[in-house]
Design a protein around this motif. Structure first.
Motif, PDB file in Angstrom:
ATOM      1  N   GLY A 174     -37.286  25.985  10.188  1.00 36.19           N
ATOM      2  CA  GLY A 174     -37.436  27.030  11.187  1.00 36.19           C
ATOM      3  C   GLY A 174     -37.797  26.533  12.572  1.00 36.19           C
ATOM      4  O   GLY A 174     -37.840  27.321  13.522  1.00 36.19           O
ATOM      5  N   LYS A 175     -38.052  25.241  12.711  1.00 37.48           N
ATOM      6  CA  LYS A 175     -38.417  24.680  14.010  1.00 37.48           C
ATOM      7  C   LYS A 175     -37.234  23.912  14.608  1.00 37.48           C
ATOM      8  O   LYS A 175     -36.545  23.172  13.913  1.00 37.48           O
ATOM      9  CB  LYS A 175     -39.610  23.730  13.871  1.00 37.48           C
ATOM     10  N   LYS A 176     -37.054  24.103  15.918  1.00 41.46           N
ATOM     11  CA  LYS A 176     -36.027  23.382  16.656  1.00 41.46           C
ATOM     12  C   LYS A 176     -36.690  22.237  17.403  1.00 41.46           C
ATOM     13  O   LYS A 176     -37.481  22.460  18.322  1.00 41.46           O
ATOM     14  CB  LYS A 176     -35.298  24.319  17.606  1.00 41.46           C
ATOM     15  N   VAL A 177     -36.357  21.024  16.987  1.00 41.12           N
ATOM     16  CA  VAL A 177     -37.013  19.820  17.483  1.00 41.12           C
ATOM     17  C   VAL A 177     -35.995  18.926  18.172  1.00 41.12           C
ATOM     18  O   VAL A 177     -34.907  18.682  17.635  1.00 41.12           O
ATOM     19  CB  VAL A 177     -37.676  19.043  16.322  1.00 41.12           C
ATOM     20  N   ALA A 178     -36.347  18.423  19.349  1.00 42.72           N
ATOM     21  CA  ALA A 178     -35.487  17.475  20.049  1.00 42.72           C
ATOM     22  C   ALA A 178     -36.171  16.125  20.138  1.00 42.72           C
ATOM     23  O   ALA A 178     -37.371  16.041  20.400  1.00 42.72           O
ATOM     24  CB  ALA A 178     -35.139  17.982  21.443  1.00 42.72           C
ATOM     25  N   ILE A 179     -35.400  15.084  19.926  1.00 42.97           N
ATOM     26  CA  ILE A 179     -35.858  13.714  20.133  1.00 42.97           C
ATOM     27  C   ILE A 179     -35.177  13.215  21.401  1.00 42.97           C
ATOM     28  O   ILE A 179     -33.943  13.168  21.478  1.00 42.97           O
ATOM     29  CB  ILE A 179     -35.495  12.803  18.939  1.00 42.97           C
ATOM     30  N   LEU A 180     -35.987  12.860  22.386  1.00 43.66           N
ATOM     31  CA  LEU A 180     -35.474  12.397  23.664  1.00 43.66           C
ATOM     32  C   LEU A 180     -35.436  10.873  23.662  1.00 43.66           C
ATOM     33  O   LEU A 180     -36.476  10.216  23.624  1.00 43.66           O
ATOM     34  CB  LEU A 180     -36.370  12.922  24.798  1.00 43.66           C
ATOM     35  N   ALA A 198     -36.623  20.118   9.895  1.00 46.64           N
ATOM     36  CA  ALA A 198     -36.396  20.735  11.194  1.00 46.64           C
ATOM     37  C   ALA A 198     -34.915  20.725  11.557  1.00 46.64           C
ATOM     38  O   ALA A 198     -34.125  19.940  11.022  1.00 46.64           O
ATOM     39  CB  ALA A 198     -37.200  20.012  12.265  1.00 46.64           C
ATOM     40  N   GLU A 199     -34.537  21.586  12.491  1.00 47.51           N
ATOM     41  CA  GLU A 199     -33.221  21.531  13.124  1.00 47.51           C
ATOM     42  C   GLU A 199     -33.335  20.537  14.277  1.00 47.51           C
ATOM     43  O   GLU A 199     -34.104  20.763  15.216  1.00 47.51           O
ATOM     44  CB  GLU A 199     -32.801  22.905  13.635  1.00 47.51           C
ATOM     45  N   VAL A 200     -32.593  19.454  14.216  1.00 50.14           N
ATOM     46  CA  VAL A 200     -32.839  18.307  15.091  1.00 50.14           C
ATOM     47  C   VAL A 200     -31.740  18.162  16.143  1.00 50.14           C
ATOM     48  O   VAL A 200     -30.545  18.160  15.822  1.00 50.14           O
ATOM     49  CB  VAL A 200     -32.937  17.006  14.276  1.00 50.14           C
ATOM     50  N   THR A 201     -32.189  18.021  17.385  1.00 50.67           N
ATOM     51  CA  THR A 201     -31.295  17.751  18.507  1.00 50.67           C
ATOM     52  C   THR A 201     -31.651  16.398  19.096  1.00 50.67           C
ATOM     53  O   THR A 201     -32.830  16.080  19.263  1.00 50.67           O
ATOM     54  CB  THR A 201     -31.444  18.834  19.591  1.00 50.67           C
ATOM     55  N   VAL A 202     -30.648  15.593  19.412  1.00 49.88           N
ATOM     56  CA  VAL A 202     -30.880  14.356  20.156  1.00 49.88           C
ATOM     57  C   VAL A 202     -30.515  14.602  21.613  1.00 49.88           C
ATOM     58  O   VAL A 202     -29.456  15.164  21.922  1.00 49.88           O
ATOM     59  CB  VAL A 202     -30.032  13.192  19.603  1.00 49.88           C
ATOM     60  N   LEU A 203     -31.402  14.178  22.499  1.00 52.17           N
ATOM     61  CA  LEU A 203     -31.145  14.197  23.936  1.00 52.17           C
ATOM     62  C   LEU A 203     -31.053  12.743  24.390  1.00 52.17           C
ATOM     63  O   LEU A 203     -32.032  12.007  24.347  1.00 52.17           O
ATOM     64  CB  LEU A 203     -32.275  14.915  24.675  1.00 52.17           C
ATOM     65  N   SER A 204     -29.863  12.336  24.802  1.00 50.51           N
ATOM     66  CA  SER A 204     -29.617  10.957  25.210  1.00 50.51           C
ATOM     67  C   SER A 204     -28.879  10.970  26.543  1.00 50.51           C
ATOM     68  O   SER A 204     -28.245  11.970  26.894  1.00 50.51           O
ATOM     69  CB  SER A 204     -28.794  10.231  24.146  1.00 50.51           C
ATOM     70  N   GLN A 205     -28.944   9.890  27.280  1.00 46.76           N
ATOM     71  CA  GLN A 205     -28.328   9.872  28.606  1.00 46.76           C
ATOM     72  C   GLN A 205     -26.843  10.179  28.561  1.00 46.76           C
ATOM     73  O   GLN A 205     -26.320  10.881  29.415  1.00 46.76           O
ATOM     74  CB  GLN A 205     -28.554   8.515  29.273  1.00 46.76           C
ATOM     75  N   GLU A 231     -28.677  23.874  31.102  1.00 46.63           N
ATOM     76  CA  GLU A 231     -28.341  25.295  31.103  1.00 46.63           C
ATOM     77  C   GLU A 231     -28.205  25.809  29.670  1.00 46.63           C
ATOM     78  O   GLU A 231     -28.740  26.873  29.313  1.00 46.63           O
ATOM     79  CB  GLU A 231     -27.033  25.522  31.863  1.00 46.63           C
ATOM     80  N   GLN A 232     -27.514  25.038  28.845  1.00 49.23           N
ATOM     81  CA  GLN A 232     -27.231  25.473  27.480  1.00 49.23           C
ATOM     82  C   GLN A 232     -28.483  25.550  26.614  1.00 49.23           C
ATOM     83  O   GLN A 232     -28.624  26.455  25.778  1.00 49.23           O
ATOM     84  CB  GLN A 232     -26.226  24.507  26.836  1.00 49.23           C
ATOM     85  N   LEU A 233     -29.422  24.611  26.807  1.00 53.30           N
ATOM     86  CA  LEU A 233     -30.596  24.537  25.936  1.00 53.30           C
ATOM     87  C   LEU A 233     -31.843  25.179  26.534  1.00 53.30           C
ATOM     88  O   LEU A 233     -32.914  25.138  25.920  1.00 53.30           O
ATOM     89  CB  LEU A 233     -30.904  23.066  25.610  1.00 53.30           C
ATOM     90  N   ALA A 234     -31.732  25.769  27.697  1.00 56.83           N
ATOM     91  CA  ALA A 234     -32.904  26.337  28.370  1.00 56.83           C
ATOM     92  C   ALA A 234     -33.668  27.302  27.458  1.00 56.83           C
ATOM     93  O   ALA A 234     -33.082  28.208  26.862  1.00 56.83           O
ATOM     94  CB  ALA A 234     -32.483  27.052  29.648  1.00 56.83           C
ATOM     95  N   GLY A 235     -34.974  27.060  27.330  1.00 55.49           N
ATOM     96  CA  GLY A 235     -35.846  27.959  26.573  1.00 55.49           C
ATOM     97  C   GLY A 235     -35.573  28.034  25.093  1.00 55.49           C
ATOM     98  O   GLY A 235     -35.969  29.013  24.449  1.00 55.49           O
ATOM     99  N   SER A 236     -34.963  26.997  24.500  1.00 49.07           N
ATOM    100  CA  SER A 236     -34.532  27.109  23.103  1.00 49.07           C
ATOM    101  C   SER A 236     -35.298  26.244  22.116  1.00 49.07           C
ATOM    102  O   SER A 236     -35.163  26.437  20.902  1.00 49.07           O
ATOM    103  CB  SER A 236     -33.047  26.736  22.998  1.00 49.07           C
ATOM    104  N   LEU A 237     -36.109  25.297  22.586  1.00 45.00           N
ATOM    105  CA  LEU A 237     -36.705  24.307  21.694  1.00 45.00           C
ATOM    106  C   LEU A 237     -38.199  24.561  21.465  1.00 45.00           C
ATOM    107  O   LEU A 237     -38.922  24.965  22.370  1.00 45.00           O
ATOM    108  CB  LEU A 237     -36.523  22.898  22.272  1.00 45.00           C
ATOM    109  N   ASP A 238     -38.640  24.291  20.243  1.00 47.25           N
ATOM    110  CA  ASP A 238     -40.061  24.393  19.924  1.00 47.25           C
ATOM    111  C   ASP A 238     -40.822  23.123  20.291  1.00 47.25           C
ATOM    112  O   ASP A 238     -41.996  23.176  20.668  1.00 47.25           O
ATOM    113  CB  ASP A 238     -40.246  24.640  18.414  1.00 47.25           C
ATOM    114  N   LEU A 239     -40.162  21.983  20.155  1.00 41.27           N
ATOM    115  CA  LEU A 239     -40.832  20.699  20.332  1.00 41.27           C
ATOM    116  C   LEU A 239     -39.838  19.669  20.852  1.00 41.27           C
ATOM    117  O   LEU A 239     -38.711  19.587  20.362  1.00 41.27           O
ATOM    118  CB  LEU A 239     -41.404  20.225  18.991  1.00 41.27           C
TER     119      LEU A 239
END
Length: 345
Positions: A174-180, A198-205, A231-239
């Motif tokens: 239930g948590k949206k987590v990004a690894i930068l 978690a639902e995992v997003t990677v943020l990479s250059q 723009e696409q991810l604005a306000g969407s992540l828990d962590l």
């Protein structure tokens, strides 16, 4: 005292070279570890090049240590000869303060780093780029049989550095987590966050590592060089857990969080970072830091990784390749952690 072989930086910014160092005699509660593998952490480079300030030389870096116990002191009860063990970022603490009592030895005011520190005996500590190390049994952890020693070595820093904040900030179903940042730290963050559910997003250059990120367990992969990502991810992540060791536009990343979300930093840039406080105030957002974990949590992390089959993705190198490896780390040219085969020292 025992003389052992090691690789050391003789001075700030100098190439590492083969040398010998003295290890203390095995005390009542000490164990002697024959080091099999030592991971190369970006913090090794920061310290060997005095990026974080004045350091102690000669310096033997390395706080991602995996090996086998070859001798135990007469008072040792935790380990026996032949046990597979690891040593992480610190090798001593007072054992009496509130932080030690709470299992948070890393925050003890008298904690002693595995290298680039001074022990209670007044002697400098030397790290894992060596053949052997003597430590108190209190500061070793057991490496489960399900983990290979080479892939386990980076867990002693990279693994716990990501496990601790992901657990603290309740990454899970239930948590949206990004690894930068998808590097030595970040790739373990993706694996652990995925294993936690978690639902995992990677943020990479760039999208250059997209295929890798998805294989490691990410559900989504976005390039931070593309304005549309924000723009696409604005306000969407828990962590968001940032592993980046360079200054960032913190406001831009805070904008990706939901109200009450947290941006946790585990990377340690050499330069200060600026922040407009309205990025925090708007949405009651949290900007936090996290630094490894205590001994008990490190053991918990290793057991978790063994249960889920999580080892580091490594490139095994000879000791005489360490200087080249440092340059490749700085160029982000590693998938995803260099590990020294200490038999080559």
């Amino acid at each position: 005292m025992t003389t052992v072989a090691a690789y050391a930086a003789p001075a700030a910014k100098a190439p590492l070279e083969r040398t010998t160092i003295e290890r203390r005699a095995v005390g009542t509660h000490d164990i002697l570890i024959e080091i099999k593998y030592a991971g190369i952490c970006h913090s090794d480079i920061h310290q060997a090049r005095e990026g974080w300030g004045e350091a102690i030389f000669p310096m033997v870096p390395g706080h991602e240590i995996a090996g086998v116990v070859t001798e135990v002191g007469p008072g040792v009860t935790k380990y026996a000869v032949g046990d597979r063990v690891g040593v992480g970022c610190f090798v001593d603490s007072c054992g009496e303060c509130a932080q030690c009592a709470a299992g948070q030895e890393q925050f003890c005011a008298r904690a002693v780093g595995t290298y680039n520190a001074v022990g209670r005996d007044g002697e400098p500590t030397y790290g894992g780029y060596s053949t052997h190390v003597v430590v108190s049994e209190r500061f070793a952890v057991r490496i489960p049989d399900a983990l290979s020693l080479d892939a386990a070595a980076p867990l002693l820093c990279a693994g716990i550095t990501l496990y601790s904040p992901l657990k603290r900030w309740q990454a899970g179903p239930g948590k949206k987590v990004a690894i930068l940042g998808l590097g030595g730290l970040g790739h373990m963050g993706v694996k652990i966050a995925h294993a936690l559910g978690a639902e995992v997003t990677v943020l990479s250059q760039t999208l250059r590592k997209q295929e890798d990120g998805l294989k490691l367990g990410a559900d989504h992969f976005h390039a931070t060089s593309d304005p549309k990502t924000f723009e696409q991810l604005a306000g969407s992540l828990d962590l968001i857990v940032s592993t980046v060791s360079a200054p960032l536009d913190l406001g831009a990343y805070l904008s990706l969080l939901k109200p009450g979300g947290a941006l946790v930093n585990v990377g340690a840039p050499e330069e200060p970072n600026a922040l407009n406080m309205f990025g925090l105030i708007g949405g009651n957002k949290i900007l936090a830091g996290s630094m490894i974990g205590g001994i008990a949590e490190t053991q918990e992390m290793l057991d978790f990784c063994a249960e889920h089959g999580l080892g580091a993705e490594i490139e095994l190198i000879r000791a005489d390749e360490v200087n080249e490896a440092y340059e490749r780390v700085l160029a982000s040219d590693v998938r995803y952690r260099f590990v020294i085969d200490t038999a080559t020292i």
